[in-house]
Design a protein around this motif. Sequence first.
Motif, PDB file in Angstrom:
ATOM      1  N   ALA A  71       0.839  -1.209   0.000  1.00  0.00           N
ATOM      2  CA  ALA A  71       0.000   0.000   0.000  1.00  0.00           C
ATOM      3  C   ALA A  71       0.868   1.251   0.000  1.00  0.00           C
ATOM      4  N   ALA A  72       0.569   2.196   0.893  1.00  0.00           N
ATOM      5  CA  ALA A  72       1.246   3.495   0.860  1.00  0.00           C
ATOM      6  C   ALA A  72       2.609   3.492   1.528  1.00  0.00           C
ATOM      7  N   LYS A  73       2.974   2.370   2.146  1.00  0.00           N
ATOM      8  CA  LYS A  73       4.260   2.265   2.863  1.00  0.00           C
ATOM      9  C   LYS A  73       4.431   3.375   3.905  1.00  0.00           C
ATOM     10  N   ARG A  74       3.349   3.599   4.650  1.00  0.00           N
ATOM     11  CA  ARG A  74       3.418   4.578   5.729  1.00  0.00           C
ATOM     12  C   ARG A  74       4.381   4.106   6.811  1.00  0.00           C
ATOM     13  N   THR A  75       4.991   5.062   7.481  1.00  0.00           N
ATOM     14  CA  THR A  75       5.937   4.752   8.551  1.00  0.00           C
ATOM     15  C   THR A  75       5.439   5.357   9.865  1.00  0.00           C
TER      16      THR A  75
ATOM     17  N   GLU B  40       4.792   7.688  17.101  1.00  0.00           N
ATOM     18  CA  GLU B  40       5.283   8.912  16.481  1.00  0.00           C
ATOM     19  C   GLU B  40       5.105   8.815  14.962  1.00  0.00           C
ATOM     20  N   PHE B  41       4.630   9.913  14.374  1.00  0.00           N
ATOM     21  CA  PHE B  41       4.378   9.992  12.936  1.00  0.00           C
ATOM     22  C   PHE B  41       5.444  10.892  12.317  1.00  0.00           C
ATOM     23  N   PRO B  42       6.540  10.331  11.797  1.00  0.00           N
ATOM     24  CA  PRO B  42       7.585  11.182  11.220  1.00  0.00           C
ATOM     25  C   PRO B  42       7.134  11.786   9.895  1.00  0.00           C
ATOM     26  N   GLN B  43       7.763  12.879   9.525  1.00  0.00           N
ATOM     27  CA  GLN B  43       7.450  13.512   8.247  1.00  0.00           C
ATOM     28  C   GLN B  43       7.789  12.548   7.118  1.00  0.00           C
ATOM     29  N   GLN B  44       6.886  12.448   6.131  1.00  0.00           N
ATOM     30  CA  GLN B  44       7.083  11.528   5.016  1.00  0.00           C
ATOM     31  C   GLN B  44       6.350  12.051   3.791  1.00  0.00           C
ATOM     32  N   LYS B  45       6.826  11.663   2.609  1.00  0.00           N
ATOM     33  CA  LYS B  45       6.340  12.273   1.361  1.00  0.00           C
ATOM     34  C   LYS B  45       4.879  11.985   1.077  1.00  0.00           C
ATOM     35  N   ASN B  46       4.464  10.739   1.269  1.00  0.00           N
ATOM     36  CA  ASN B  46       3.141  10.328   0.810  1.00  0.00           C
ATOM     37  C   ASN B  46       2.064  10.364   1.889  1.00  0.00           C
ATOM     38  N   TRP B  47       2.397  10.992   3.033  1.00  0.00           N
ATOM     39  CA  TRP B  47       1.419  11.002   4.131  1.00  0.00           C
ATOM     40  C   TRP B  47       1.610  12.289   4.915  1.00  0.00           C
ATOM     41  N   THR B  48       0.671  13.194   4.790  1.00  0.00           N
ATOM     42  CA  THR B  48       0.842  14.526   5.386  1.00  0.00           C
ATOM     43  C   THR B  48      -0.151  14.835   6.499  1.00  0.00           C
ATOM     44  N   ALA B  49      -1.220  14.039   6.613  1.00  0.00           N
ATOM     45  CA  ALA B  49      -2.235  14.269   7.653  1.00  0.00           C
ATOM     46  C   ALA B  49      -2.975  12.969   7.898  1.00  0.00           C
ATOM     47  N   TYR B  50      -3.639  12.888   9.037  1.00  0.00           N
ATOM     48  CA  TYR B  50      -4.417  11.681   9.310  1.00  0.00           C
ATOM     49  C   TYR B  50      -5.690  12.012  10.080  1.00  0.00           C
TER      50      TYR B  50
ATOM     51  N   ILE C  94      -1.977  16.976  11.643  1.00  0.00           N
ATOM     52  CA  ILE C  94      -1.011  17.178  10.577  1.00  0.00           C
ATOM     53  C   ILE C  94       0.290  16.476  10.971  1.00  0.00           C
ATOM     54  N   ILE C  95       0.887  15.796  10.029  1.00  0.00           N
ATOM     55  CA  ILE C  95       2.156  15.099  10.260  1.00  0.00           C
ATOM     56  C   ILE C  95       3.315  16.050   9.968  1.00  0.00           C
ATOM     57  N   PRO C  96       4.362  16.099  10.811  1.00  0.00           N
ATOM     58  CA  PRO C  96       4.693  15.185  11.912  1.00  0.00           C
ATOM     59  C   PRO C  96       3.824  15.417  13.146  1.00  0.00           C
TER      60      PRO C  96
END
Length: 660
Positions: free
Chosen positions: A116-120, A137-147, A248-250
């Motif tokens: 899938a999106a390979k969220r970390t 912890e939700f580190p900053q990542q390209k394909n995931w900016t909010a949840y 919002i991530i992070p």
Amino acid sequence: MKLFKNLYWVALCFISLPVMAQKRVTLKSPDGNILFSFTVTKQKPVYQVSYKGKQLIQNSGLGLAFKDSGNFAAGLNMLKPIYKTGNEQYDLVLGKTKHVNSNYQEVTIPLVESAAAKRTINIVVRAFNDGLAFRYEFPQQKNWTAYTLTDENTEFNIAGNPQLRVLQFDNYISAHEGLYDKMSFNELKENKLVDLPALFEFPGKVYMAVTEANLRDYSGMYLGKHNNGLISKLSPLPGQQEIKVKAIIPHHTPWRVMMISDRVGALIESNILTSLNEPSKIKDVSWIKPGKTSFHWWNGDVLPDTSFMPGVNFETNKYYIDFCARNHIEYHSVIGYGGFAWYSNNWPGYGEPGTYADVTKPVGSLDMQRVCDYAKQKGVGIHVWVHWHALYPQLDSAFTQFEKWGIKGMMVDFLNRDDQLMVKIQEEILQKAAQHHLFIQFHGAYKPTGLSRTYPNEFTREGSYNYENNKWRTTGISPEHDLDIAFTRLLAGPTDYHLGGFRAVPPNDFKTHFIRPMMIGTRCHMLAMYVVMESYLHMVADYPQAYEGQPGFDFVKNVPTVWDETKVLNAEPGQYLTLARRHGNDWYIGTINNSQPRKLTIPLNFLPDGTYKAEVYQDDNETTKDPNHLTKQNSTLKNGDILTAPLGCGGGQVVRLVKQ
């Protein structure tokens, strides 16, 4: 073809290089007593916790459910864990301890979706000698900016069948007040929300309390029975039930905390919650002055025969200001009178919002500037009561006006929620209040989570079923309930308990009095509560004539509200508790008892070298007939001496030790 296959396997190995085999990750506390164990299964990550080889938490799942992007639980790969040794030394502006030496071991466990999106998401774990904490912890990542979070599926699968002390609710809207249930874990019902902290006593007297730390921009957590274990339950955002958190991530969750020891007093002494919070955001803390405060609402707005009309006016407040000034009580509370607030509004009472309120405009009978000026002249600070619905819509203008008048702080009341929006509102109140040199006392509020380290203008929180209930409760608050609070709610931090009732009666003589409420528990029990209960703004809630000239009031005048050191000397949940607290060179020892008379011994081997002038207030043989009766003895004590505490039914003892 063979060359192609070789290249394929080389590439596959290269791509998978950072991913560890799904082996077990372990972390121990610095003293080696607490062991955290973690692995990733096909279905979800799982963890275990043990203490001195005794399992407390069995295989328990971790995972998160999101509204639009599915669950984060199955099909995860674990990257290489990152270990760290931590040592942080810091001073608290307000606390049970002045200087904290925080040692811990930490591991960060990165988890990444295999498809899938390979969220970390990282699982960060810290092990202290007195507990364990972890968070997502939700580190900053390209394909995931909010949840958008619908559930945090954090499990606490309790090993065995320990005894519980828990506060339970039917829904998420509450003032976090109630009587505690004592039961075995197997007796816990599935349809209840368990508030935090919750205390678990395992066989062999191993204790674990579950709570949370650093609750900010997130929803408050409860526990619920689930598949013979416990699972996290988050308070939903207002107006619906599905969504719990938007972020919002992070970003990161609060810490999920397990306080652990085979000495229950170690849980009370612990500073783990403040250690899991950020340092103070207030650079200049010189204006932050803890102390005690009047609170005449509790006694029923009692005044003596007067030459003036009682009410929301200068003369009524002057009477209490003069009392505070005579007795070195730092603050007087401006509340209102007869159920109506001091500020302009069209509300039917203190807690029933109407269509209009303006906290920048006192009612016509009150000159707030005159009250503040008079109090300043007398060396007393003014502390006001406000309903949050009246305050929040005009936060900036209100705080500007309060600072202009010379108000020092306020009680913000009737919050009654801990959803993400309310959590953010409370932090905003603290931030903006600090800008205007105002302290905050939250009422009708959820438990503390250590945020008084970050915002030391947070003096105290209520979140406890306390002596205000004696104004309408038919049986009164019992000494057993006081002990329940001390061994559960107190673990989270300061609580406002409406201390100072000086009209104790035997339990069978208790009657409901809205004005001049009665108390159960002896006068010495009440005095000891000023030491046992942590609050940086203890109330002196009775009326002046109830105190002045009364035995024990000299202790109330002298006792501090912040401490340099805290030690638990005797502790048995539901039975008794003895705390020793140091302020400067002086020590204060408070003991509270349940309804069974007993005699305790208190070794004084914690005292530094030297001699201390001791003032000992204790129950005596007359206390059974008149619980307000006490004896005061003066003596000289030193390290190595043993103090005896004769405790009546609902009794207490309190000692003031002044270094000579």
